[in-house]
Design a protein around this motif. Sequence first.
Motif, short mmCIF file in Angstrom:
data_model
loop_
_atom_site.label_atom_id
_atom_site.label_comp_id
_atom_site.label_asym_id
_atom_site.label_seq_id
_atom_site.Cartn_x
_atom_site.Cartn_y
_atom_site.Cartn_z
N ASP A 90 -22.86 96.46 52.58
CA ASP A 90 -23.25 95.69 51.39
C ASP A 90 -23.75 94.30 51.78
N GLU A 96 -26.45 93.99 47.52
CA GLU A 96 -25.09 93.97 46.95
C GLU A 96 -25.03 93.15 45.66
N TYR A 99 -23.80 93.45 41.71
CA TYR A 99 -22.53 94.00 42.17
C TYR A 99 -22.76 94.85 43.41
N TRP A 100 -21.68 95.11 44.16
CA TRP A 100 -21.73 96.16 45.16
C TRP A 100 -21.95 97.48 44.43
N ALA A 102 -20.43 100.22 44.77
CA ALA A 102 -19.14 100.83 44.37
C ALA A 102 -18.72 100.33 43.00
N LEU A 153 -12.28 99.29 40.15
CA LEU A 153 -12.73 100.10 41.27
C LEU A 153 -11.88 101.35 41.49
N SER A 211 -18.03 99.27 56.59
CA SER A 211 -18.20 98.66 55.27
C SER A 211 -16.88 98.46 54.55
N SER A 213 -16.76 98.81 51.43
CA SER A 213 -16.81 99.77 50.33
C SER A 213 -16.10 101.07 50.69
N ASP A 214 -15.84 101.86 49.67
CA ASP A 214 -15.14 103.13 49.85
C ASP A 214 -15.89 104.03 50.84
N VAL A 218 -19.84 105.19 50.95
CA VAL A 218 -20.71 104.80 52.06
C VAL A 218 -21.44 106.04 52.59
N GLY A 235 -15.34 103.15 56.16
CA GLY A 235 -15.21 102.30 54.98
C GLY A 235 -13.75 102.08 54.66
#
Length: 353
Positions: A90, A96, A99-100, A102, A153, A211, A213-214, A218, A235
């Motif tokens: 991101d 990003e 928002y990102w 995710a 999230l 990352s 992020s999840d 990813v 991630g």
Amino acid sequence: MKYGLKTMTVWAATLCLLVLAGCQTPSPAMSAAVGKPPAAASASLAANPLPSWREGAAKGRIVEFVEEVTRPGSVAYVPEKDRLATFDMDGTIYCEKPYWLAMTVALDELKTVAEESPAQRRRSPYREAFLYDPAHAPGAEADFVLQYFLLVLETPFAGWTQQEYQSHVESFAASQSDARFGILYRDQFYRPMVELIELLLENRFQVYIVSGSDQALVRAVCERQLNLPPSHYIGSQNALNVRYGKAGVEFLRQGASVPPSNVGDGKPQNIHYHIGQAPVLAVGNTSDDIGMLTMATSNPAYPLTLGVVIDHDDGEREYAYQDARLLDEASRQGWLVVRMKEDFGEVFLGPKR
Ligand SMILES: [Mg+2]
């Protein structure tokens, strides 16, 4: 590139050996080591590597780094087994803002559920999903994210299988566009960074996406664009239950993350857990990447390493936001700062729809 005491010792020892062997001229790597300006693109690389990058010091330093660590005989040579590069996702290879991805996907799911059930809309976290709309309150996202980040999230996909979540992200990214640029989410990669990853793969680097992020997200967003195996996406991880069935093993999301989150110290920790060795190149865009960048540029095994920082200074073509702590650290540690405005000839991979 960072030249510490140890590095200088290695090079000094190497120079002595070359002199003893009757070598008259230091190699190009030695020239680079003593601080000469970046050389032109190597003849051993493609005729025009990184075509979406503008010509300049940033592109020159990256191309020179790749050439030096891949050229047999170079004092900076890194064998393929150790030629590791780690990229944040991101804001480093993928947009990003606001928002990102995710967060964007989670907000969309919460709103979809709430619209189907007005009673749900009054409950948390569905209620919170309506509190911030980037189209109407630009700039307010930081407060919102800080307040509701985990709630938004984690909740909407609890109980889903990883495959259901991954498929959902894939179809969302393939069908929805961002409001400002009108680019499909699946194509919101930075073209210059995709080119850099391709250049590294052509030069036998092992590339990892590391990352915050999840991990399933990813994989969902990157696998279509980057030619990396699934194990190369690291991630933040959701706690999973395992279900054995006719369709094979399924992993059910518990709606809670497993420490360490893949930010800050979590990045070097997870690189250690998943890869087991330090990279020689790392790329990031926030102070959450300082640990990963430091891991690469303090790699004790090799004299020449590279840390790259993406500086978002192009409010017209992308977004203008800067991480002062990271830029200070980049200056202190000698990391290359890539300025989007100056160094990116093009920004996005995808066309506007
Ligand atoms: Mg980032």
